[in-house]
Design a protein around this motif. Structure first.
Motif, PDB file in Angstrom:
ATOM      1  N   LYS A   1       0.645  -1.300  -0.109  1.00 12.31           N
ATOM      2  CA  LYS A   1       0.162   0.154  -0.107  1.00 12.31           C
ATOM      3  C   LYS A   1       0.833   1.304  -0.065  1.00 12.31           C
ATOM      4  CE  LYS A   1      -4.017  -1.885   2.417  1.00 12.31           C
ATOM      5  NZ  LYS A   1      -4.751  -1.783   3.828  1.00 12.31           N
ATOM      6  N   SER A   2       0.188   2.390  -0.255  1.00 15.83           N
ATOM      7  CA  SER A   2       0.739   3.628   0.046  1.00 15.83           C
ATOM      8  C   SER A   2       1.475   3.919   1.264  1.00 15.83           C
ATOM      9  CB  SER A   2      -0.236   4.841  -0.275  1.00 15.83           C
ATOM     10  OG  SER A   2       0.681   6.016   0.042  1.00 15.83           O
ATOM     11  N   VAL A   3       2.691   4.528   1.587  1.00 14.59           N
ATOM     12  CA  VAL A   3       3.267   4.566   2.697  1.00 14.59           C
ATOM     13  C   VAL A   3       2.303   5.084   3.804  1.00 14.59           C
ATOM     14  CG1 VAL A   3       4.360   6.791   2.348  1.00 14.59           C
ATOM     15  CG2 VAL A   3       5.287   5.015   4.115  1.00 14.59           C
ATOM     16  N   ASN A   4       1.349   5.939   3.543  1.00 11.38           N
ATOM     17  CA  ASN A   4       0.582   6.936   4.363  1.00 11.38           C
ATOM     18  C   ASN A   4      -1.027   6.506   4.344  1.00 11.38           C
ATOM     19  OD1 ASN A   4       2.562   8.533   5.874  1.00 11.38           O
ATOM     20  ND2 ASN A   4       2.763   9.843   4.113  1.00 11.38           N
ATOM     21  N   ASP A   5      -1.110   5.209   3.969  1.00  8.47           N
ATOM     22  CA  ASP A   5      -2.732   4.769   3.643  1.00  8.47           C
ATOM     23  C   ASP A   5      -3.100   4.759   5.184  1.00  8.47           C
ATOM     24  OD1 ASP A   5      -4.754   3.995   2.103  1.00  8.47           O
ATOM     25  OD2 ASP A   5      -4.206   1.814   2.978  1.00  8.47           O
ATOM     26  N   ASN A   6      -4.299   5.179   5.498  1.00 12.85           N
ATOM     27  CA  ASN A   6      -4.910   5.451   6.858  1.00 12.85           C
ATOM     28  C   ASN A   6      -3.955   5.957   7.791  1.00 12.85           C
ATOM     29  OD1 ASN A   6      -7.424   4.302   6.124  1.00 12.85           O
ATOM     30  ND2 ASN A   6      -6.490   2.306   5.781  1.00 12.85           N
ATOM     31  N   VAL A   7      -3.028   6.636   7.470  1.00 10.83           N
ATOM     32  CA  VAL A   7      -2.226   7.345   8.621  1.00 10.83           C
ATOM     33  C   VAL A   7      -2.757   8.637   8.585  1.00 10.83           C
ATOM     34  CG1 VAL A   7       0.149   8.080   9.303  1.00 10.83           C
ATOM     35  CG2 VAL A   7      -0.421   5.838   8.203  1.00 10.83           C
ATOM     36  N   LEU A   8      -3.128   9.169   9.917  1.00  9.35           N
ATOM     37  CA  LEU A   8      -3.565  10.856   9.833  1.00  9.35           C
ATOM     38  C   LEU A   8      -2.255  11.599  10.079  1.00  9.35           C
ATOM     39  CD1 LEU A   8      -6.702  10.047  12.529  1.00  9.35           C
ATOM     40  CD2 LEU A   8      -6.709  10.406   9.816  1.00  9.35           C
TER      41      LEU A   8
END
Length: 124
Positions: free
Chosen positions: A79-86
């Protein structure tokens, strides 16, 4: 060593949880550049997580350990490194004012030939 193709065949050989009550990491000025990135520069399937990892997220301590764990897991599963990271919220006005004030004071001190004190100077 993790990755989408090898994680199903992986076996945990050793694990430990170390609890250190009231312990904190103590980073020295300039040490950030020596911290590892999320991904290894030597092995393409090695990832790092924890508050000692260099990242552009802006979190610290337990929050940074959590965030880098999520980021590393995202990379492991493709996944993208910041997927679901606020993202970190912007500083509150009084904190932003304090940061600007300290930065301005440090610049003024350096212009007069003085080295501004560090937090470390007050602790020892």
């Amino acid at each position: 060593i993790l990755g989408p193709s090898s994680s199903n065949e992986s076996e945990v050989l050793d694990a430990a949880i170390v609890r250190l009550p009231a312990a904190v990491n103590w980073y020295f000025p300039g040490s950030y550049r020596d911290l590892p990135n999320l991904t290894s520069t030597t092995y393409d399937n090695v990832y790092f997580a924890g508050d000692l990892v260099r990242t552009d997220h802006g979190s610290w301590s337990q929050e940074k350990a959590f965030v880098t764990g999520m980021q590393a897991a995202n990379l492991v599963v493709g996944k993208s490194v910041n997927d679901n990271v606020l993202p970190v919220a912007s500083d509150e006005p009084h904190v932003a004012f304090g940061r600007r004030s300290v930065s301005t004071l440090k610049k003024l001190l350096r212009q007069t030939g003085l080295e501004p004190p560090s937090l470390v100077d007050f602790l020892f």
